[in-house]
Design a protein around this motif. Structure first.
Motif, PDB file in Angstrom:
ATOM      1  N   ILE A  11     -27.101 -46.284  99.493  1.00  0.00           N
ATOM      2  CA  ILE A  11     -26.664 -45.399  98.420  1.00  0.00           C
ATOM      3  C   ILE A  11     -27.897 -44.903  97.680  1.00  0.00           C
ATOM      4  CG2 ILE A  11     -25.216 -45.156  96.371  1.00  0.00           C
ATOM      5  CD1 ILE A  11     -23.687 -45.843  98.951  1.00  0.00           C
ATOM      6  N   ALA A  12     -28.070 -43.590  97.632  1.00  0.00           N
ATOM      7  CA  ALA A  12     -29.217 -42.982  96.959  1.00  0.00           C
ATOM      8  C   ALA A  12     -28.732 -42.074  95.846  1.00  0.00           C
ATOM      9  CB  ALA A  12     -30.064 -42.189  97.956  1.00  0.00           C
ATOM     10  N   LEU A  13     -29.497 -41.989  94.782  1.00  0.00           N
ATOM     11  CA  LEU A  13     -29.173 -41.084  93.673  1.00  0.00           C
ATOM     12  C   LEU A  13     -30.382 -40.214  93.380  1.00  0.00           C
ATOM     13  CD1 LEU A  13     -27.211 -41.831  90.455  1.00  0.00           C
ATOM     14  CD2 LEU A  13     -29.434 -40.692  90.282  1.00  0.00           C
ATOM     15  N   VAL A  14     -30.143 -38.917  93.233  1.00  0.00           N
ATOM     16  CA  VAL A  14     -31.212 -37.950  92.945  1.00  0.00           C
ATOM     17  C   VAL A  14     -30.809 -37.148  91.717  1.00  0.00           C
ATOM     18  CG1 VAL A  14     -32.574 -36.007  93.801  1.00  0.00           C
ATOM     19  CG2 VAL A  14     -31.772 -37.760  95.404  1.00  0.00           C
ATOM     20  N   THR A  15     -31.666 -37.127  90.695  1.00  0.00           N
ATOM     21  CA  THR A  15     -31.422 -36.256  89.551  1.00  0.00           C
ATOM     22  C   THR A  15     -32.098 -34.906  89.804  1.00  0.00           C
ATOM     23  OG1 THR A  15     -33.376 -37.054  88.340  1.00  0.00           O
ATOM     24  CG2 THR A  15     -31.285 -38.203  87.969  1.00  0.00           C
ATOM     25  N   GLY A  16     -31.546 -33.879  89.179  1.00  0.00           N
ATOM     26  CA  GLY A  16     -32.066 -32.533  89.427  1.00  0.00           C
ATOM     27  C   GLY A  16     -31.905 -32.143  90.874  1.00  0.00           C
ATOM     28  N   ALA A  17     -30.722 -32.466  91.427  1.00  0.00           N
ATOM     29  CA  ALA A  17     -30.519 -32.337  92.874  1.00  0.00           C
ATOM     30  C   ALA A  17     -30.043 -30.964  93.322  1.00  0.00           C
ATOM     31  CB  ALA A  17     -29.502 -33.394  93.338  1.00  0.00           C
ATOM     32  N   SER A  42     -25.478 -27.807  87.199  1.00  0.00           N
ATOM     33  CA  SER A  42     -24.791 -26.611  87.691  1.00  0.00           C
ATOM     34  C   SER A  42     -23.724 -26.962  88.716  1.00  0.00           C
ATOM     35  CB  SER A  42     -25.817 -25.656  88.325  1.00  0.00           C
ATOM     36  OG  SER A  42     -25.191 -24.682  89.114  1.00  0.00           O
ATOM     37  N   ASP A  43     -22.475 -26.625  88.409  1.00  0.00           N
ATOM     38  CA  ASP A  43     -21.392 -26.866  89.366  1.00  0.00           C
ATOM     39  C   ASP A  43     -21.633 -26.092  90.658  1.00  0.00           C
ATOM     40  OD1 ASP A  43     -20.042 -28.583  87.680  1.00  0.00           O
ATOM     41  OD2 ASP A  43     -18.782 -27.025  86.824  1.00  0.00           O
ATOM     42  N   GLY A  44     -22.077 -24.840  90.519  1.00  0.00           N
ATOM     43  CA  GLY A  44     -22.341 -24.037  91.712  1.00  0.00           C
ATOM     44  C   GLY A  44     -23.462 -24.617  92.546  1.00  0.00           C
ATOM     45  N   ILE A  49     -25.445 -27.797  97.319  1.00  0.00           N
ATOM     46  CA  ILE A  49     -26.137 -28.943  97.924  1.00  0.00           C
ATOM     47  C   ILE A  49     -25.162 -29.773  98.743  1.00  0.00           C
ATOM     48  CG2 ILE A  49     -25.902 -30.529  95.966  1.00  0.00           C
ATOM     49  CD1 ILE A  49     -28.940 -30.156  98.288  1.00  0.00           C
ATOM     50  N   ASP A  50     -23.918 -29.846  98.310  1.00  0.00           N
ATOM     51  CA  ASP A  50     -22.906 -30.557  99.094  1.00  0.00           C
ATOM     52  C   ASP A  50     -22.740 -29.887 100.458  1.00  0.00           C
ATOM     53  OD1 ASP A  50     -20.841 -32.578  99.400  1.00  0.00           O
ATOM     54  OD2 ASP A  50     -19.394 -30.968  99.188  1.00  0.00           O
ATOM     55  N   VAL A  63     -22.161 -35.184  90.866  1.00  0.00           N
ATOM     56  CA  VAL A  63     -22.032 -35.622  89.479  1.00  0.00           C
ATOM     57  C   VAL A  63     -22.582 -34.538  88.553  1.00  0.00           C
ATOM     58  CG1 VAL A  63     -22.613 -37.386  87.773  1.00  0.00           C
ATOM     59  CG2 VAL A  63     -22.311 -38.028  90.182  1.00  0.00           C
ATOM     60  N   PRO A  64     -21.699 -33.696  87.986  1.00  0.00           N
ATOM     61  CA  PRO A  64     -22.166 -32.730  86.987  1.00  0.00           C
ATOM     62  C   PRO A  64     -22.485 -33.445  85.689  1.00  0.00           C
ATOM     63  CG  PRO A  64     -19.779 -32.561  87.278  1.00  0.00           C
ATOM     64  CD  PRO A  64     -20.263 -33.588  88.249  1.00  0.00           C
TER      65      PRO A  64
END
Length: 248
Positions: A11-17, A42-44, A49-50, A63-64
């Motif tokens: 499990i990885a987490l990236v801020t400013g992704a 940004s939701d968009g 990125i998804d 995660v917005p």
């Protein structure tokens, strides 16, 4: 875990992704097998990125979140524990350039904003994610710094000061966890083809700079369970890991 998917089941987490180095790193982690928790405002951008992560066969949780919302960071840590019981990789990428101005001309609100995002938010992430990372058999942290942290360049005061503070934060965290499985390191990308760079240097030809994907390729090895260094800085322009002079 396989050679081409060294982060399988991690499990990885990236801020400013949602863009730049953060987006490229999220994709690189997903390609390496990690499930990536993508944090962004940004939701968009999160939807984009998804889509890109799915295109490389990866999976993501979106995660917005505005990192100035400290209580939301605390809640995120709780949700991660409930869902995954650990965090294996944390890439602290989110940051803002802030005002390029003489120190005495910086507006207090602008100062508060850059300190909130570049420094305080990362400290709140340390508080929220440290227990989760220590529950991983090989927790790995990469905090994105800047060469500005080592230069007293005119008009870059707020950005440089916050990045210098971030470096001390990472080194302190590394020193406090040196005997465990958690490894904390810094990454200096240098000049990269990003929107932040274009804002700082509007006359520069972006095509003369490395792409974010090149920086992400260098960040990925620092996130692997096999990477055993801690409290170091990887300087991307030099292509090597640097040690800080430690006090006696």
């Amino acid at each position: 875990m396989t050679a081409d998917r060294p982060l399988a089941d991690k499990i990885a987490l990236v801020t400013g992704a949602t863009r730049g180095i953060g987006a490229a790193t999220a994709i690189a982690l997903a390609r390496a097998g990690a499930h990536v928790v993508c944090v962004g405002r940004s939701d968009g951008g999160l939807q984009d990125i998804d889509d890109n992560i799915r295109a490389v066969g990866g999976t993501a949780t979106l995660v917005p979140l505005d990192l100035k919302d400290s209580e939301a960071i605390d809640r995120l840590g709780g949700v991660l524990f409930e869902r995954y019981r650990r965090l294996d990789v944390f890439v602290a990428n989110a940051g803002v350039l802030g005002p390029l101005s003489p120190l005495g001309h910086v507006y207090p609100k602008d100062w508060d904003d850059i300190v909130a995002v570049n420094l305080t938010a990362n400290w709140r992430c340390v508080r929220s994610f440290d227990p989760l990372l220590k529950l991983s058999p090989a927790g790995r942290v990469v905090m994105i710094s800047s060469g500005a942290a080592h230069k007293a360049r005119a008009y870059w005061g707020p950005y440089a000061l916050t990045k210098a503070g971030l470096e001390v934060m990472a080194r302190t965290w590394a020193a406090e966890s040196v005997s465990g499985n958690l490894k904390v390191n810094l990454f200096n990308p240098g000049p990269i083809r990003t929107l932040m760079r274009a804002k700082a240097f509007p006359g520069e030809d972006p095509m003369t700079l490395p792409a974010p994907e090149e920086a992400a390729a260098a960040i990925l090895p620092l996130c692997l369970p096999t990477f055993m260094e801690t409290g170091k800085l990887y300087d991307f322009p030099q292509g090597k890991l640097l040690s800080f002079q430690m006090p006696v």
